[in-house]
Design a protein around this motif. Structure first.
Motif, PDB file in Angstrom:
ATOM      1  N   UNK A   1      81.763  27.672 -31.487  1.00 48.61           N
ATOM      2  CA  UNK A   1      81.065  27.959 -30.230  1.00 48.61           C
ATOM      3  C   UNK A   1      80.250  26.744 -29.788  1.00 48.61           C
ATOM      4  N   UNK A   2      79.585  26.098 -30.744  1.00 47.05           N
ATOM      5  CA  UNK A   2      78.807  24.892 -30.413  1.00 47.05           C
ATOM      6  C   UNK A   2      79.714  23.846 -29.768  1.00 47.05           C
ATOM      7  N   UNK A   3      80.893  23.648 -30.320  1.00 44.76           N
ATOM      8  CA  UNK A   3      81.836  22.681 -29.747  1.00 44.76           C
ATOM      9  C   UNK A   3      82.231  23.081 -28.332  1.00 44.76           C
TER      10      UNK A   3
ATOM     11  N   UNK B   1      74.388  16.105 -27.234  1.00 45.52           N
ATOM     12  CA  UNK B   1      74.124  17.545 -27.216  1.00 45.52           C
ATOM     13  C   UNK B   1      74.700  18.205 -28.464  1.00 45.52           C
ATOM     14  N   UNK B   2      75.892  17.772 -28.872  1.00 45.25           N
ATOM     15  CA  UNK B   2      76.509  18.311 -30.085  1.00 45.25           C
ATOM     16  C   UNK B   2      75.621  18.058 -31.303  1.00 45.25           C
TER      17      UNK B   2
ATOM     18  N   UNK C   1      78.314  16.078 -37.728  1.00 49.80           N
ATOM     19  CA  UNK C   1      78.634  15.541 -36.409  1.00 49.80           C
ATOM     20  C   UNK C   1      79.682  14.439 -36.504  1.00 49.80           C
ATOM     21  N   UNK C   2      79.598  13.625 -37.547  1.00 47.72           N
ATOM     22  CA  UNK C   2      80.597  12.571 -37.761  1.00 47.72           C
ATOM     23  C   UNK C   2      81.992  13.179 -37.888  1.00 47.72           C
TER      24      UNK C   2
ATOM     25  N   UNK D   1      87.010  15.407 -32.590  1.00 49.31           N
ATOM     26  CA  UNK D   1      87.434  16.744 -32.153  1.00 49.31           C
ATOM     27  C   UNK D   1      86.763  17.157 -30.853  1.00 49.31           C
ATOM     28  N   UNK D   2      85.673  16.501 -30.464  1.00 51.20           N
ATOM     29  CA  UNK D   2      84.978  16.869 -29.226  1.00 51.20           C
ATOM     30  C   UNK D   2      85.752  16.430 -27.985  1.00 51.20           C
TER      31      UNK D   2
END
Length: 568
Positions: A206-208, A216-217, A247-248, A253-254
């Protein structure tokens, strides 16, 4: 003597890939091919010059309460975007990525059907560019860090009985719903009860989907709450030192994935939160990227308007700042017949033979569900366009009755035949959507259902009332957690009501448009990184199981040709 070398010609698929990106206003430099038929779009393209986002027309595709078979919402969205292209409109579709759990379970793939599909369908349904695996890896890294912290002295004084962070896997596996970790000797870690969710139910998924940038991520990942310490304080991924590494893992993937429809229209496929227990919408970044084109941006919201569309308006639109100009409500004759209450449908079983017989009375009886969903969409400020997804087994009189009911309710209505005719079968629907967007005159009337300043209970009950409930009832444990979240400063978060998609109530056996019931909230959980609290209602699992004969049994590889067989 020097020789002149001619650069080899690009494969045709790759040429088309770059051309699709250019149609979206994206330069070749921002296209990162994965093979010759899929690409990631570099996030830098979001801020590149030349954006026409202020001219874009944003359209959400939702549906009435579906049957266990689904009503072809994705297929209709694909057909519609192809039809808009045939009407000489720039059109881009944004969709969620398929989870392999349902692909190998009952539902099968989610790439559309017939003349309206996302291609390459096999890659769409089988981990695509690996985004789901990255999400699972980042999620499970945090799980490992938690247990490692407990093993090495627990300096944060985490109360292990309060840990709510599970592990995840993108496979349906009921045996993992409740597990014990750390069995063995002291060197094997702290023994405690734990669990697995399916990857699509991960808070990171959901965060993604809601993140608007890498910055923001990173912030959202750091805000993830995994449990509490013995003083009652909430413990975050940031405090555990895991947020940076997570995050790395998620960086690449973002970036959204570029595919195409059967007719070559661009499709951005990105993230895949489940619609019953999460937000059910594709990514904000995908929509922002598509809007650069200045054309029609179509996006789908999972299940019915009571679920995916509610979260689309209350969460996704609030976070992105984007507002839709039109809302399409997909309806089928068979779904209306199901809502008459005269038939029993089961996933994995054929439709009852009697349901295929002409019966206008059953359509009329089940239309209360359609009318309720029209009210729900209008409650968000939108005037819906009803799309009748026509099946070959539908009767002319039944289709005519649906059209009559929708028009009498004041809605635009159009027939669609995306499976058999592709874009050509959705031209009537495309015209209705164009008309609806033009009627909006460039501005969107969309609005959320509740305000940030309302209490968590008020927000939950606003959603429950939208369903037709008189209110919500909370178990003592759920009430206690809500109080704790409010006291800790999480009262400004949004809410998600996790329930069955097969009814407007929390009971899948109740069809039509029930009233007078109360929403049973048995558990609430905090998803601070995603920015919401979710209320789990009824008998709902965050890790599905496999049926007695899962789709996986039919899937194989032709060793001679390398082609995948049995995937649907």
């Amino acid at each position: 003597m020097s020789e002149n070398h001619t650069a080899p010609a690009l494969p045709a698929d790759l040429v088309d890939l770059y051309a699709r990106a250019r149609a979206m206003g994206i330069d070749d430099a921002h296209v990162l091919p994965y093979g010759t038929d899929v690409a990631k779009i570099d996030l830098a393209a979001l801020n590149a010059p030349g954006s026409k986002a202020d001219k874009a027309r944003y359209v959400v595709v939702t549906a009435i309460t579906p049957t266990p078979f689904g009503e072809g919402k994705t297929t209709t969205a694909i057909g519609l975007t192809q039809a808009l292209t045939q009407r000489n409109k720039t059109s881009i579709l944004t969709l969620r990525q398929s989870s392999m759990g349902p692909t190998f379970g009952i539902k099968g793939g989610a790439a559309g059907n017939g003349a309206s599909q996302v291609l390459p369908a096999e890659r769409m349904n089988l981990h695509l560019t690996g985004d789901f695996h990255a999400i699972a890896a980042a999620h499970n890294l945090l799980s490992a860090v938690i247990d490692n912290h407990l093993h090495h002295g627990n300096t944060l004084n985490i109360d292990e009985s309060t840990i709510t962070w599970p592990r995840v896997l993108d496979v349906n596996d009921r045996a993992l719903r409740h597990i014990v970790t750390g069995l063995g000797g002291k060197v094997d870690g702290v023994t405690r009860q734990a669990s697995f969710d399916i990857t699509a139910a991960s808070e990171i998924m959901v965060i993604m989907s809601l993140a608007t940038s890498l910055k923001d991520l990173r912030k959202r990942i750091g805000n993830i709450v995994i449990g509490r310490n013995y003083d009652g304080d909430f413990i975050t991924a940031e405090q555990l030192g895991a947020a940076g590494a997570m995050t790395v893992i998620l960086r690449d993937a973002l970036a959204p994935n570029l595919l195409r429809t059967t007719e070559g229209t661009p499709v951005l496929v990105h993230t895949g939160p489940f619609g019953n227990i999460a937000t059910g919408c594709s990514s904000i970044i995908g929509d922002l990227m598509a809007a650069r084109s200045g054309g029609y941006v179509l996006t789908e919201a999972g299940f019915g308007a009571d679920m995916g569309a509610e979260r689309f308006f209350n969460l996704k639109c609030v976070e992105s700042g984007m507002r839709p100009h039109a809302a399409v409500l997909v309806v089928t004759v068979r779904a209306l017949k199901a809502h008459s209450g005269n038939y029993e449908l089961r996933a994995g079983k054929d439709l009852p033979e009697e349901m295929l017989q002409e019966n206008v009375d059953d359509v009329r009886a089940g239309a209360v569900n359609l009318l309720k969903h029209l009210d729900i969409v209008r409650g968000f400020g939108m005037e819906p366009v009803v799309a009748i997804n026509v099946f070959p087994t539908d009767h002319t009189s039944e289709i005519a009755e649906v059209e009559k009911i929708a028009r009498e309710a004041g809605a635009r209505v159009a027939q669609a035949r995306p499976v058999t005719e592709g874009g050509a079968g959705c031209l009537e629907l495309a015209d209705a959507v164009i008309e609806a967007c033009e009627a909006a005159q460039g501005s969107s009337p969309a609005r959320p259902l509740y305000e940030a300043g309302q209490s968590l209970r008020e927000k939950i009950e606003a959603v429950a009332t939208m369903y037709g409930a008189e209110g919500a009832d909370y178990t003592p444990a759920a009430a206690k957690r809500l109080d704790a979240y409010e006291k800790a400063g999480f009262g400004n978060l949004k809410v998600v009501v996790a329930k069955t998609p097969l009814s407007l109530s929390a009971d899948p056996s109740i069809k039509g448009a029930p009233t007078g019931f109360r929403l049973p909230v048995r558990e609430v959980r905090l998803a601070a990184g995603a920015g919401y609290v979710y209320a789990i209602c009824g008998n709902l699992s965050t890790m599905p199981g496999l049926p007695s004969h899962p789709a996986a049994e039919r899937i194989d590889l032709d060793i001679e040709t390398g082609e995948i067989q049995g995937l649907r």
